[in-house]
Design a protein around this motif. Structure first.
Motif, PDB file in Angstrom:
ATOM      1  N   HIS A  40      59.902  35.179  40.858  1.00 36.30           N
ATOM      2  CA  HIS A  40      61.365  34.876  40.838  1.00 36.30           C
ATOM      3  C   HIS A  40      62.700  35.371  40.914  1.00 36.30           C
ATOM      4  O   HIS A  40      62.532  36.546  40.299  1.00 36.30           O
ATOM      5  CB  HIS A  40      62.200  33.897  40.138  1.00 36.30           C
ATOM      6  CG  HIS A  40      63.078  32.717  39.976  1.00 36.30           C
ATOM      7  ND1 HIS A  40      64.501  33.350  39.882  1.00 36.30           N
ATOM      8  CD2 HIS A  40      62.356  32.073  40.794  1.00 36.30           C
ATOM      9  CE1 HIS A  40      65.380  32.448  39.779  1.00 36.30           C
ATOM     10  NE2 HIS A  40      64.788  31.468  40.829  1.00 36.30           N
ATOM     11  N   ASP A  56      63.790  32.371  45.630  1.00 36.70           N
ATOM     12  CA  ASP A  56      64.524  31.178  44.751  1.00 36.70           C
ATOM     13  C   ASP A  56      63.837  30.024  44.202  1.00 36.70           C
ATOM     14  O   ASP A  56      62.379  30.402  45.183  1.00 36.70           O
ATOM     15  CB  ASP A  56      65.718  30.122  45.359  1.00 36.70           C
ATOM     16  CG  ASP A  56      65.661  29.650  46.140  1.00 36.70           C
ATOM     17  OD1 ASP A  56      64.364  30.039  46.630  1.00 36.70           O
ATOM     18  OD2 ASP A  56      67.158  29.377  47.039  1.00 36.70           O
ATOM     19  N   SER A  57      63.127  28.744  43.510  1.00 42.02           N
ATOM     20  CA  SER A  57      62.398  28.264  43.576  1.00 42.02           C
ATOM     21  C   SER A  57      61.496  27.589  45.018  1.00 42.02           C
ATOM     22  O   SER A  57      60.718  27.279  44.583  1.00 42.02           O
ATOM     23  CB  SER A  57      63.392  27.125  42.445  1.00 42.02           C
ATOM     24  OG  SER A  57      63.620  27.551  41.577  1.00 42.02           O
ATOM     25  N   ASN A 130      62.529  22.246  38.158  1.00 36.71           N
ATOM     26  CA  ASN A 130      62.364  22.322  36.163  1.00 36.71           C
ATOM     27  C   ASN A 130      62.566  20.998  35.478  1.00 36.71           C
ATOM     28  O   ASN A 130      62.897  20.658  34.734  1.00 36.71           O
ATOM     29  CB  ASN A 130      64.163  23.029  36.298  1.00 36.71           C
ATOM     30  CG  ASN A 130      64.380  24.081  37.088  1.00 36.71           C
ATOM     31  OD1 ASN A 130      64.126  24.493  38.151  1.00 36.71           O
ATOM     32  ND2 ASN A 130      64.911  25.737  36.135  1.00 36.71           N
ATOM     33  N   SER A 145      67.840  24.097  43.393  1.00 37.25           N
ATOM     34  CA  SER A 145      69.717  24.143  43.677  1.00 37.25           C
ATOM     35  C   SER A 145      69.136  24.299  45.216  1.00 37.25           C
ATOM     36  O   SER A 145      70.439  24.365  45.564  1.00 37.25           O
ATOM     37  CB  SER A 145      70.034  25.328  42.813  1.00 37.25           C
ATOM     38  OG  SER A 145      68.966  26.369  42.935  1.00 37.25           O
ATOM     39  N   HIS A 214      75.519  29.707  39.898  1.00 42.08           N
ATOM     40  CA  HIS A 214      74.516  28.804  40.177  1.00 42.08           C
ATOM     41  C   HIS A 214      75.215  27.194  39.496  1.00 42.08           C
ATOM     42  O   HIS A 214      76.103  26.800  38.876  1.00 42.08           O
ATOM     43  CB  HIS A 214      73.965  29.612  39.060  1.00 42.08           C
ATOM     44  CG  HIS A 214      72.398  28.957  39.827  1.00 42.08           C
ATOM     45  ND1 HIS A 214      71.981  27.355  39.695  1.00 42.08           N
ATOM     46  CD2 HIS A 214      71.062  29.281  40.317  1.00 42.08           C
ATOM     47  CE1 HIS A 214      71.083  26.906  39.785  1.00 42.08           C
ATOM     48  NE2 HIS A 214      70.593  28.108  40.161  1.00 42.08           N
ATOM     49  N   GLU A 216      73.233  25.238  38.067  1.00 40.63           N
ATOM     50  CA  GLU A 216      73.580  25.094  36.410  1.00 40.63           C
ATOM     51  C   GLU A 216      74.386  25.007  35.531  1.00 40.63           C
ATOM     52  O   GLU A 216      74.815  24.425  34.241  1.00 40.63           O
ATOM     53  CB  GLU A 216      72.476  25.626  36.334  1.00 40.63           C
ATOM     54  CG  GLU A 216      71.056  25.516  36.959  1.00 40.63           C
ATOM     55  CD  GLU A 216      69.311  25.846  37.019  1.00 40.63           C
ATOM     56  OE1 GLU A 216      69.533  26.551  35.817  1.00 40.63           O
ATOM     57  OE2 GLU A 216      68.658  26.323  37.458  1.00 40.63           O
ATOM     58  N   THR A 231      70.085  30.755  43.753  1.00 40.33           N
ATOM     59  CA  THR A 231      70.227  31.550  43.432  1.00 40.33           C
ATOM     60  C   THR A 231      70.442  32.465  44.974  1.00 40.33           C
ATOM     61  O   THR A 231      70.735  33.990  45.119  1.00 40.33           O
ATOM     62  CB  THR A 231      68.977  32.637  43.292  1.00 40.33           C
ATOM     63  OG1 THR A 231      67.684  31.967  43.012  1.00 40.33           O
ATOM     64  CG2 THR A 231      69.751  32.693  41.864  1.00 40.33           C
TER      65      THR A 231
HETATM   66  P1  13P Z   1      67.038  28.316  42.135  1.00 41.49           P
HETATM   67  O1  13P Z   1      65.916  29.744  41.808  1.00 41.49           O
HETATM   68  O2  13P Z   1      66.957  26.854  42.836  1.00 41.49           O
HETATM   69  O3  13P Z   1      68.328  29.076  42.163  1.00 41.49           O
HETATM   70  O4  13P Z   1      66.940  28.224  40.406  1.00 41.49           O
HETATM   71  C1  13P Z   1      67.369  29.236  39.370  1.00 41.49           C
HETATM   72  C2  13P Z   1      66.757  28.796  38.340  1.00 41.49           C
HETATM   73  O5  13P Z   1      66.912  28.137  37.236  1.00 41.49           O
HETATM   74  C3  13P Z   1      64.816  29.134  38.129  1.00 41.49           C
HETATM   75  O6  13P Z   1      64.953  28.201  37.194  1.00 41.49           O
END
Ligand code: 13P
Ligand code: SF4
Length: 330
Positions: A40, A56-57, A130, A145, A214, A216, A231
């Motif tokens: 990641h 990214d995720s 997550n 995300s 982001h 979050e 990200t």
């Molecule tokens: P993304 O990889 O989807 O941007 O999420 C960020 C994150 O917090 C991963 O734990």
């Protein structure tokens, strides 16, 4: 042999001989064992540089679903390893340190989330990726995300929705889509700590800089942002946009890839509340060190194991996400 002490601590910290070329040896072992390293963007730059794939995720889950490797070494946090194991039950999934957790996953214990769902039994359950595998079994669909807004919008307007665990991401989706999803009260301890005052000061100091945040992050931070996204979306924007300076309001590991892809641009990590002039780092992601990575490939441990009854249920909402993402071209 896997030592008892390693099992207790959740990782292998055996010293590596000074004569070992660690990077070359990792590459050699991966070739011999048909292993692929995925990382990641929040992991250490050295780890990212060694990885076969950085993403990214969403991209990491998509890549895992399609790899021919026998072993996936997931340099990221535990839930990412779980997602890989759920998608590839016959492969060996390694995470170099099993303690690499996530505050969002921790903020959503399965029992309490189950009760919350029972209390609102007419709601569709949408979960952020997550989460633990057990929490995913309670979900109708998973999102990351990268695809959250589009997936929420794929449900009819009048659908009653529970969204968990991230109240900040959920609030952002509500604002963008005009929905009124019921939000679980969870948050990421890294993204919640960015300093609004610190970002405002950076905006004064770098008047031409664009602010990348982001989802979050809190709504107060989001209000200051020129671009909000995952990200991967922030990375893409920073490369393609005309601006030369960017204040980056997400975990600082992403700056490595931004700087690599746009070396002529300036990336400034946003400060956190506690340490006004330091950047935020995810202590979980930063547990993945080169030594643990080396040892986990050498000993093929720690592996991610998930009980089959959990994996069989959790795969449905993840596959549903991957199918919709594919249809939407994400
Ligand atoms: P993304 O990889 O989807 O941007 O999420 C960020 C994150 O917090 C991963 O734990
Ligand atoms: Fe979890 Fe936050 Fe770390 Fe991402 S940055 S892994 S959401 S604790």
């Amino acid at each position: 042999m896997i030592e008892k002490e390693w099992i207790e601590q959740g990782f292998i910290d055996e010293p590596i001989s000074v004569n070992t070329d660690v990077k070359a040896e990792i590459k050699r072992m991966c070739k011999e064992k048909n292993a692929v390293i995925m990382a990641h963007y929040y992991t250490y730059p050295k780890v990212q540089d060694l990885a076969d794939f950085v993403g990214d995720s969403l991209a990491l889950a998509q890549k895992a679903a399609n790899t021919d490797a026998d072993i996936i070494v997931m340099c990221g946090v535990h839930f990412m390893g779980e997602t890989n194991k759920i998608l590839c039950p016959d492969k060996t999934i390694l995470v170099p340190d099993l303690n690499a957790s996530c505050s969002l996953a921790e903020s959503c214990p399965t029992d309490s989330f189950e009760q919350f769902i029972k209390d609102h039994s007419d709601h569709t359950v949408i979960s952020y990726v997550n989460t633990t595998a057990a929490t995913k079994t309670l979900s109708d669909i998973v999102v990351t995300s990268s695809n959250a807004c589009q997936i929420v919008e794929s449900f009819p307007k009048d659908t009653k929705i529970i969204f968990g665990p991230d109240k900040n991401l959920g609030g952002y989706i509500n604002r963008i889509t005009g929905r009124n999803m019921l939000l679980w009260d969870g948050a990421c301890h890294v993204h919640e700590r960015f300093s609004v005052e610190g970002i405002k000061q950076l905006k004064q100091q770098y008047p031409n800089a664009k602010v990348l945040a982001h989802p979050e992050c809190t709504s107060q931070v989001a209000e200051l942002a020129d671009k909000i996204g995952s990200t991967a979306a922030l990375l893409k924007f920073s490369i393609n946009d005309k601006a030369q300076e960017f204040v980056v309001v997400t975990e600082a590991g992403i700056l490595h890839e931004m700087q690599r892809q746009a070396p002529q641009k300036t990336f400034i990590p946003a400060p956190s509340i506690e340490e006004p002039y330091a950047c935020n780092e995810c202590n979980h992601m930063k547990l993945i060190t080169m030594r643990k990575l080396y040892n986990c490939i050498k000993y093929e441990w720690p592996t991610i194991e998930i009980r089959s009854e959990i994996a069989e249920k959790a795969v449905r909402p993840i596959n549903r996400m991957l199918e919709i993402s594919k249809k939407l071209g994400l």
